[in-house]
Design a protein around this motif. Structure first.
Motif, PDB file in Angstrom:
ATOM      1  N   LEU A   1       0.840  -1.198   0.000  1.00  0.00           N
ATOM      2  CA  LEU A   1       0.000   0.000   0.000  1.00  0.00           C
ATOM      3  C   LEU A   1       0.876   1.248   0.000  1.00  0.00           C
ATOM      4  O   LEU A   1       1.937   1.258   0.609  1.00  0.00           O
ATOM      5  CB  LEU A   1      -0.875   0.036   1.260  1.00  0.00           C
ATOM      6  CG  LEU A   1      -1.770  -1.169   1.533  1.00  0.00           C
ATOM      7  CD1 LEU A   1      -2.439  -1.015   2.894  1.00  0.00           C
ATOM      8  CD2 LEU A   1      -2.816  -1.313   0.452  1.00  0.00           C
TER       9      LEU A   1
ATOM     10  N   LYS B   1      -4.636   9.369   0.620  1.00  0.00           N
ATOM     11  CA  LYS B   1      -5.509   8.373   0.041  1.00  0.00           C
ATOM     12  C   LYS B   1      -4.672   7.102  -0.148  1.00  0.00           C
ATOM     13  O   LYS B   1      -3.524   7.197  -0.557  1.00  0.00           O
ATOM     14  CB  LYS B   1      -6.001   8.890  -1.301  1.00  0.00           C
ATOM     15  CG  LYS B   1      -7.159   8.137  -1.855  1.00  0.00           C
ATOM     16  CD  LYS B   1      -7.761   8.939  -2.978  1.00  0.00           C
ATOM     17  CE  LYS B   1      -8.714   8.088  -3.765  1.00  0.00           C
ATOM     18  NZ  LYS B   1      -9.263   8.804  -4.892  1.00  0.00           N
ATOM     19  N   ILE B   2      -5.284   5.959   0.141  1.00  0.00           N
ATOM     20  CA  ILE B   2      -4.497   4.726   0.071  1.00  0.00           C
ATOM     21  C   ILE B   2      -4.690   4.028  -1.272  1.00  0.00           C
ATOM     22  O   ILE B   2      -5.816   3.849  -1.724  1.00  0.00           O
ATOM     23  CB  ILE B   2      -4.871   3.778   1.223  1.00  0.00           C
ATOM     24  CG1 ILE B   2      -4.442   4.423   2.540  1.00  0.00           C
ATOM     25  CG2 ILE B   2      -4.210   2.425   1.064  1.00  0.00           C
ATOM     26  CD1 ILE B   2      -4.857   3.669   3.750  1.00  0.00           C
TER      27      ILE B   2
ATOM     28  N   THR C   1      -3.540   0.588  -3.586  1.00  0.00           N
ATOM     29  CA  THR C   1      -2.875  -0.702  -3.595  1.00  0.00           C
ATOM     30  C   THR C   1      -1.950  -0.734  -4.807  1.00  0.00           C
ATOM     31  O   THR C   1      -2.337  -0.333  -5.898  1.00  0.00           O
ATOM     32  CB  THR C   1      -3.908  -1.831  -3.715  1.00  0.00           C
ATOM     33  OG1 THR C   1      -4.911  -1.623  -2.728  1.00  0.00           O
ATOM     34  CG2 THR C   1      -3.266  -3.178  -3.492  1.00  0.00           C
TER      35      THR C   1
ATOM     36  N   PHE D   1       0.081  -2.833  -7.491  1.00  0.00           N
ATOM     37  CA  PHE D   1       0.219  -4.157  -8.091  1.00  0.00           C
ATOM     38  C   PHE D   1       1.503  -4.209  -8.911  1.00  0.00           C
ATOM     39  O   PHE D   1       1.931  -3.210  -9.479  1.00  0.00           O
ATOM     40  CB  PHE D   1      -0.979  -4.467  -8.982  1.00  0.00           C
ATOM     41  CG  PHE D   1      -2.255  -4.616  -8.212  1.00  0.00           C
ATOM     42  CD1 PHE D   1      -2.471  -5.739  -7.433  1.00  0.00           C
ATOM     43  CD2 PHE D   1      -3.228  -3.634  -8.238  1.00  0.00           C
ATOM     44  CE1 PHE D   1      -3.643  -5.890  -6.709  1.00  0.00           C
ATOM     45  CE2 PHE D   1      -4.403  -3.772  -7.514  1.00  0.00           C
ATOM     46  CZ  PHE D   1      -4.607  -4.902  -6.753  1.00  0.00           C
TER      47      PHE D   1
ATOM     48  N   GLN E   1     -13.753   4.106 -14.183  1.00  0.00           N
ATOM     49  CA  GLN E   1     -15.073   3.942 -13.587  1.00  0.00           C
ATOM     50  C   GLN E   1     -15.031   3.645 -12.093  1.00  0.00           C
ATOM     51  O   GLN E   1     -15.637   2.688 -11.611  1.00  0.00           O
ATOM     52  CB  GLN E   1     -15.849   2.847 -14.313  1.00  0.00           C
ATOM     53  CG  GLN E   1     -16.276   3.297 -15.697  1.00  0.00           C
ATOM     54  CD  GLN E   1     -17.204   2.308 -16.353  1.00  0.00           C
ATOM     55  OE1 GLN E   1     -17.427   1.214 -15.853  1.00  0.00           O
ATOM     56  NE2 GLN E   1     -17.759   2.701 -17.496  1.00  0.00           N
ATOM     57  N   GLY E   2     -14.311   4.490 -11.397  1.00  0.00           N
ATOM     58  CA  GLY E   2     -14.289   4.372  -9.942  1.00  0.00           C
ATOM     59  C   GLY E   2     -13.320   3.340  -9.395  1.00  0.00           C
ATOM     60  O   GLY E   2     -13.094   3.276  -8.202  1.00  0.00           O
ATOM     61  N   ILE E   3     -12.762   2.519 -10.277  1.00  0.00           N
ATOM     62  CA  ILE E   3     -11.766   1.559  -9.810  1.00  0.00           C
ATOM     63  C   ILE E   3     -10.406   2.242  -9.875  1.00  0.00           C
ATOM     64  O   ILE E   3     -10.030   2.796 -10.908  1.00  0.00           O
ATOM     65  CB  ILE E   3     -11.757   0.290 -10.673  1.00  0.00           C
ATOM     66  CG1 ILE E   3     -13.126  -0.353 -10.631  1.00  0.00           C
ATOM     67  CG2 ILE E   3     -10.679  -0.679 -10.207  1.00  0.00           C
ATOM     68  CD1 ILE E   3     -13.316  -1.448 -11.645  1.00  0.00           C
ATOM     69  N   GLU E   4      -9.717   2.235  -8.775  1.00  0.00           N
ATOM     70  CA  GLU E   4      -8.435   2.931  -8.743  1.00  0.00           C
ATOM     71  C   GLU E   4      -7.377   2.012  -8.159  1.00  0.00           C
ATOM     72  O   GLU E   4      -7.614   1.366  -7.146  1.00  0.00           O
ATOM     73  CB  GLU E   4      -8.533   4.162  -7.837  1.00  0.00           C
ATOM     74  CG  GLU E   4      -9.355   5.283  -8.390  1.00  0.00           C
ATOM     75  CD  GLU E   4      -9.449   6.417  -7.392  1.00  0.00           C
ATOM     76  OE1 GLU E   4      -9.812   6.145  -6.239  1.00  0.00           O
ATOM     77  OE2 GLU E   4      -9.161   7.557  -7.761  1.00  0.00           O
ATOM     78  N   PHE E   5      -6.252   1.933  -8.798  1.00  0.00           N
ATOM     79  CA  PHE E   5      -5.105   1.315  -8.144  1.00  0.00           C
ATOM     80  C   PHE E   5      -3.817   1.773  -8.802  1.00  0.00           C
ATOM     81  O   PHE E   5      -3.836   2.574  -9.738  1.00  0.00           O
ATOM     82  CB  PHE E   5      -5.213  -0.209  -8.078  1.00  0.00           C
ATOM     83  CG  PHE E   5      -5.331  -0.931  -9.400  1.00  0.00           C
ATOM     84  CD1 PHE E   5      -4.242  -1.068 -10.241  1.00  0.00           C
ATOM     85  CD2 PHE E   5      -6.539  -1.528  -9.769  1.00  0.00           C
ATOM     86  CE1 PHE E   5      -4.346  -1.774 -11.423  1.00  0.00           C
ATOM     87  CE2 PHE E   5      -6.657  -2.225 -10.951  1.00  0.00           C
ATOM     88  CZ  PHE E   5      -5.557  -2.343 -11.786  1.00  0.00           C
TER      89      PHE E   5
ATOM     90  N   VAL F   1      -7.440  -8.238  -9.192  1.00  0.00           N
ATOM     91  CA  VAL F   1      -8.036  -7.957  -7.894  1.00  0.00           C
ATOM     92  C   VAL F   1      -7.856  -9.123  -6.941  1.00  0.00           C
ATOM     93  O   VAL F   1      -7.727 -10.267  -7.373  1.00  0.00           O
ATOM     94  CB  VAL F   1      -9.548  -7.651  -8.023  1.00  0.00           C
ATOM     95  CG1 VAL F   1      -9.757  -6.379  -8.772  1.00  0.00           C
ATOM     96  CG2 VAL F   1     -10.278  -8.788  -8.673  1.00  0.00           C
TER      97      VAL F   1
END
Lengths: 166, 749
Positions: free
Chosen positions: A70, A76-77, A79, A81, A105-109, A165
């Motif tokens: 992380l 803001k955290i 993840t 990959f 669309q709201g998915i953040e990494f 994920v």
């Protein structure tokens, strides 16, 4: 004075981006280039929020090896990959390591990058399908390869993949 | 399509979805009211309302070219019109079809619609609307609503729209609070200015000091015997005296300014704290919603399930006006649905059975909510069904080896009832889609537990069951205890921590091969947090004391050893995001005021993990294990089942495993990486195990590597062929056991 400077810089940036886009009479992709190991990869700019130095990474216990850990970006955290694990690329630690923050669309990494080379433009006509030597997951996430060997990853598939994920 | 236009259409569709969900909700509610038999004028009014709802939905669907919804709505409207004009009469058949129509709209919204189903449905609706009142209604073949369908019913998984309604007053209050924040911004700006001024003054001091430095050096030098000129000295001294005078004055003024600055900073801090706390409080209030929002889905659900099971159930709900934190409402929704299902499926008896016991033919389920104190509410879910059979639960417990028969006899009624909540016992003999798997109630109590609440069951055989749920109204600020294990920081949620302990070595005892400690004269399991989390354990030898936190969740208590206990603090919980749906043992994370990320542990998971693997014994032999590097094994096996099996066995035994699907791929992998042992199947496509073994033996790298062949060909000839190829061991798949495999591998490594 600061404001003026900012204004000038902004206008200049706008002009530059216009120029490069105008030059193209054919469909193109705006991408951000980075390296994984020694290989050049790119992701379309529209999925990229920003590039951030990889620092203060906190490892997570009991997670698969493609989860680096992380990081905190402005409280803001995210993840992080590690695509190298997926693509079976050598894993080395470099000083210039960065993370690329992705959003769809709201998915953040965030994904790890050895080095970020910068933004560039790729013409659709330069894109080729996968090389026969490519296997596995990299093929799943592949958008195309340019003539000079730039591997363009499909940001949307990357962000919505069930393989990433946890 | 143009990209902009496409985006616009998507936006439009999203807005339509929210609107449609609202219409669907109102339609369902209206139908349920109608079905509950109303006085004629009221009935007319409700009918009028739902007719309008259907009509508006049709209109909205048309504007976003949702033809299917439009079509269903048109047919729906026709039936409702018939009912309105009294051309049609209410019947079970009509209600069922109307409900199905509404569900169908939801399905279309979720993109799960079936073209033929829609057509059939419209046809049925149209058929209904064409009937005349006096005509004997022919029995339309109504699709049997199986239980499974009721389960998957859209109203249960009600598409939660991402918008909520908030009163303007609440928002205005919030806006005022936010405006107050401007003061803070100004105040901090002033502080920055003040500090800059101070720094500026210090620069002045630096300059003055620099001016007299020469004199100071001269005086210092003269002390050591270099009397060069008294006149000069006098001059120096007066210059210095001047400086000191100025300096004293300067320092006084500096002190005064610092004092003032500290005072303002303290005031600003007080202001900031109160503004932030108030804003937090008020925002929590904005997030409060009445319980009725939760109640909305129950009547429909109750109807569907009881119909599917052929039971007659009335549902009464009280306390819908109590306001609860929206997040708590969301969290409690699934457990409530589960409890209701349980009540209908297990609790309420069939009509015949009820009549036999002199009960009203229709069962009654009540949901009664009341506020019990400032920030707590109590929800009772009461059914008047058959109650929980204590003896049956005991028998099940014995059957599932949770306790012995003699132990069962000593259990009190309350203890048995709490077992239902915590141990996965279900008394239902029939496993239906609805319930009976026994896991559900455990999840209910775990969820409530996580919200800081409590579940209690009371039941009387033959009379009914009551589930009592105690819940907070607002989510308390999360508090956590920060612990450290092997340089990793973690936060443990305070509400799961029963005790924090410092233990001497001799207080940890080993009973039956497990480590235990005594807490309040009760022995509880003692495990190392690091080994549960699968991170290397630090050397424990040197330390005089061991620290531990005792965690409790769902009635289970385990002590976890940690290296250090840092502090207890308020923690800002940040979720790991959508891409990380469930990480075992990790609940979320937090960011400290210095920007450090700390994972927050998930106590129920930890307790599960600790009970699943036997970490206790590992704790004893930790020292040498930590140093040992994991050995890597290359596996080649074409059957996916065998491959997974081998991989699991080997990984569980602590090996790193690279699995390949045939000889060619295995040889490729072999050339790439260092391996400690190779394990091959004999029959494989492209290159078999014998050839592969020979090929590897012919390389420099593979000359002395241990190779194990694994096959179902167990004949002597095969064995010899294997040994000839250069294998070190030959395992017969027919007499294959896990221990056998691991023993052979351990011998070779």
């Amino acid at each position: 004075m600061n404001n003026d400077k900012e204004k000038i810089l902004k206008e200049r940036a706008k002009k530059l981006s216009l120029q490069s886009a105008e030059k193209m009479n054919e469909p193109f992709l705006e991408v951000v280039e980075f390296t994984l190991g020694s290989e050049r990869h790119a992701i379309e700019a529209r999925y990229i929020q920003e590039v951030y130095p990889l620092k203060k990474l906190v490892e997570l216990p009991s997670v698969p090896s493609h989860v680096l850990g992380l990081i905190n970006v402005r409280r803001k955290i995210y993840t992080v990959f590690d695509l190298r694990v997926f693509f079976n690329l050598p894993i080395e630690i470099s000083d210039s390591a960065k993370v690329i923050l992705l959003e769809y669309q709201g998915i953040e990494f965030a994904v790890f990058a050895d080095r970020v080379l910068g933004a560039s433009i790729v013409k659709f006509s330069d894109l080729q399908p996968a090389l026969p030597t490519m296997t596995g997951l990299r093929l799943d996430f592949l958008k195309g390869i340019t003539l000079d060997g730039l591997v363009i990853l499909d940001g949307q598939r990357l962000l919505t993949s069930q393989k990433i994920v946890v | 399509m143009d990209k902009k236009e496409e985006e616009f259409n998507l936006k439009l569709l999203a807005t339509f979805k929210i609107e449609a969900e609202e219409h669907i909700k109102n339609l369902s509610q209206g139908l349920i009211m109608l079905e509950g038999k109303l006085p004629p004028e009221k009935e007319k009014e409700v009918l009028e309302t739902i007719f309008r709802e259907a009509h508006s939905l049709k209109g909205a669907a048309r504007s976003v070219s949702q033809g299917q919804i439009q079509q269903i709505c048109q047919s729906l409207e026709n039936v409702l019109d018939g009912l309105k004009k009294r051309k049609l009469e209410f019947s079970e058949n009509i209600f069922t079809t109307l409900y199905e129509a509404i569900d169908c709209v939801s399905q279309v919204l979720q993109g799960k619609a079936d073209e033929t189903l829609i057509l059939l449905l419209s046809e049925r609706l149209d058929f209904l609307s064409l009937q005349k009142k006096e005509e004997a209604i022919p029995k339309v073949v109504v699709q049997e609503t199986p239980v499974v369908k009721a389960l998957k019913d859209s109203s249960l998984e009600a598409p939660s729209s991402k918008t909520i309604r908030i009163s303007i007053q609440k928002l205005d209050e919030l806006m005022q609070q936010v405006e107050e924040m401007l003061m803070l911004k100004l105040a901090s700006k002033k502080q920055v200015n003040d500090l800059q001024n101070l720094l500026f003054e210090l620069e002045e001091w630096d300059k003055k000091w620099g001016q007299v430095q020469k004199e100071v050096y001269a005086l210092r030098a003269s002390k050591q015997g270099d009397f060069d000129s008294l006149i000069h000295k006098k001059e120096y001294a007066s210059k210095l005296l001047d400086y000191f005078e100025w300096h004293e004055h300067f320092m006084n003024s500096l002190e005064e300014k610092m004092r003032l600055l500290t005072k303002t900073a303290m005031q600003d801090h007080r202001l900031a704290s109160s503004v932030v706390d108030m804003l937090l409080e008020d925002t929590k209030k904005v997030l409060m919603q009445p319980l009725s929002v939760l109640y909305e889905v129950f009547p429909r659900m109750c109807r569907d399930i009881s119909h599917a099971l052929g039971k007659d159930v009335r549902l009464e709900m009280i306390g819908g006006d109590i306001e609860v934190d929206r997040r708590i409402l969301e969290e409690i929704k699934d457990p409530m649905i589960h409890l209701l299902r349980n009540c209908i499926d297990h609790g309420i008896e069939s009509k015949e059975e009820r009549l036999k016991y002199n009960k009203e033919p229709s069962g009654l389920i009540q949901i009664i909510a009341s506020q019990v104190s400032g920030n707590r509410m109590e929800m009772l879910i009461i059914d008047d069904g058959k109650g929980i059979d204590i003896e049956k639960v005991k028998a099940k417990g014995v059957e599932q080896k949770l306790f012995s028969r003699s132990e069962a006899e000593n259990l009190t009624k309350d203890e048995v009832l709490s077992l239902i909540l915590h141990s996965g016992i279900s008394t239902s003999n029939m496993i239906t889609e609805l319930s009976g798997r026994g896991l559900g109630l455990g999840i209910v109590s775990e969820k409530v537990d996580r919200l800081g609440g409590q579940v209690v069951v009371e039941s009387e055989k033959g009379k009914g069951t009551t589930f009592k749920i105690l819940l907070p109204l607002t989510q308390a600020t999360f508090r956590g205890i920060q612990v450290k294990v092997n340089e990793h920081n973690f936060i443990v949620p305070t509400h799961n921590v029963r005790r924090v302990l410092r233990l001497k070595k001799d207080e940890i005892r080993s009973t039956e091969g497990r480590l235990t400690i005594n807490v309040d004269d009760k022995a509880i399991a003692f495990v190392n947090l690091a080994s549960v989390l699968k991170i290397p354990v630090q050397d424990e030898e040197k330390k005089e004391y061991t620290y531990a936190v005792v965690l409790k969740s769902s009635e289970k208590m385990i002590a976890f050893a940690v290296d250090e206990i840092i502090n207890e603090q308020e923690v800002l919980v940040k979720t790991l995001g959508k891409e990380v749906q469930h990480v075992n043992n990790i609940l979320a994370a937090t960011v400290t005021e210095w920007g450090q990320v700390i994972p927050i542990l998930n106590p129920p998971d930890l307790i599960k993990s600790a009970t699943l693997d036997d970490h206790v014994s590992k704790f004893l032999e930790v020292e040498d294990k930590a140093e040992e590097k994991k050995k890597t094994i290359l596996v080649a096996e074409d059957s996916i089942t065998s491959r997974m099996l081998l991989k699991n066995i080997l990984e569980a035994a602590g090996f790193e495993v690279k699995a390949t699907v045939d000889g060619v791929e295995a040889f490729g992998a072999f050339t790439e990486g260092p391996y400690d042992l190779l394990l091959f199947d004999v029959e494989m496509p492209r290159m078999d195990g014998f050839t592969l073994t020979k090929k590897i033996r012919s390389t420099e790298k593979g000359k002395h590597l241990p190779i194990v062949l694994c096959t179902s060909r167990g004949s002597k000839e095969d064995r010899e062929q294997g040994i000839e190829a250069g294998a070190n061991a030959y395992i017969d798949k027919n007499s294959f056991t896990q221990d056998n495999l691991l023993n052979i591998i351990k011998r070779l490594l």
